[in-house]
Write a protein that holds these residues in place. Sequence first.
Motif: not given
Length: 412
Positions: A299-328
């Motif tokens: 939850s401490s990871v910056k939103g722009e890094f989560l955005e990058e991870l989200y675009q890179q692969s579908s594998k971690n998308r579920g975790y990212i969508l549950e992360n409260p730091s994910t950009p709206q």
Amino acid sequence: MNLENLKDQTVLLLGKPRAFNQEEFLAQLKTHNIELTKELDENVRFIIEGRVLTPYEQNFSDELYEMKKFEFISIDELETALAQEIDDNVLLMSLKLSNDRDRLKSFLQNGCISDQLFFKLLKSYKWGGEDFFENDDNRDITAALIERFYENIERNHNVQFATTGLIHLISQTKDEELLEAISELEPIKFHPKIKIILATHPNTPKKVLKRFLKEGDDEVLEVIYSNVNLDKMIAKSLLDEPNIAKKIAANIALDNELFRLLENYADQLAKNTTLTEEMQQSLLDMSEESVDENLAKNSSVKGEFLEELYQQSSKNRGYILENPSTPQEILERAFEESENHLSLAKNISTPQEILTKLYDLGESDVLLELAKNENTPVELLYQMQLDSRFERAVRTNEAFGKHIQTENIGWL
């Protein structure tokens, strides 16, 4: 109030003292050359309204007030002023020399003394090798400790008379001095859970953690390794043990030196909520599967890094969508695909408009997560608590519980 105004004066007490017992009250007044009387005479200029006035005293007080010749002082105001003037060292020496247990107990139950004096007195109390509530004296001192520091105790009747009250007090406080004082209480030897809670608390002083380490309790050691406040020098001395180093990497407050020393445990570092932006970028650049997964959950990871991870692969998308730091913006886009609904329902940062739309869709597994989500609109939680499938989840939803307490309306 200024006690100097009462010096060399005779004051009339109606009723009884509140914080001090009668004997101690008289002793404190004598210290300031204040004479106490229960009868009105020509020397009386001040009237103290105490507690538990008899009907006669209440009528007498009204008569004196109508005369407009006297200055009225509340017992709470006077006792607070007296307590503020106590010389801690003189009192502690007096108690030590007299070994007066009843007087010590009386002071510990006095809500007017300062917290600093309370802690000093608590160190002097002897528990007799017994538990917090094993005898009347220990029970009264434990109750005084909980009652003094417990938040909103008026909404938690009798919590001061249960060990769980002490556990809840530890969980809710950020006061390092209070945590240290509790750690030194003899009866915690009967309650390993209390020691473990203290060892995991982010505000437990480092000197307390060092003492726990010396004591060598395996369960306590295990949780200390996961404490964000673990002393850096102690941490560095433990890094040769891989299993310990992994726990330290995931939890300790990081600086650049520790980050470098723990780079062999990058997947565990990716879990650490104290990562700086530079550290996050360094881990992201590794492009390692386990590292990316833990970053996606962090939850401490910056939103722009989560955005990058989200675009890179579908594998971690579920975790990212549950992360409260994910950009709206990501959450809003994700709503368009039904496979994302469950993850969105779990995220406390999902906009309430989307949570409402998810509720309207009526999917039972999604509704269960909405019932647990502290950001779900309260009107929806009211509806879901009427459904036996979700009632338990709503009742344990902390935000809903706080709403009920605030509104003071109880459970339906």
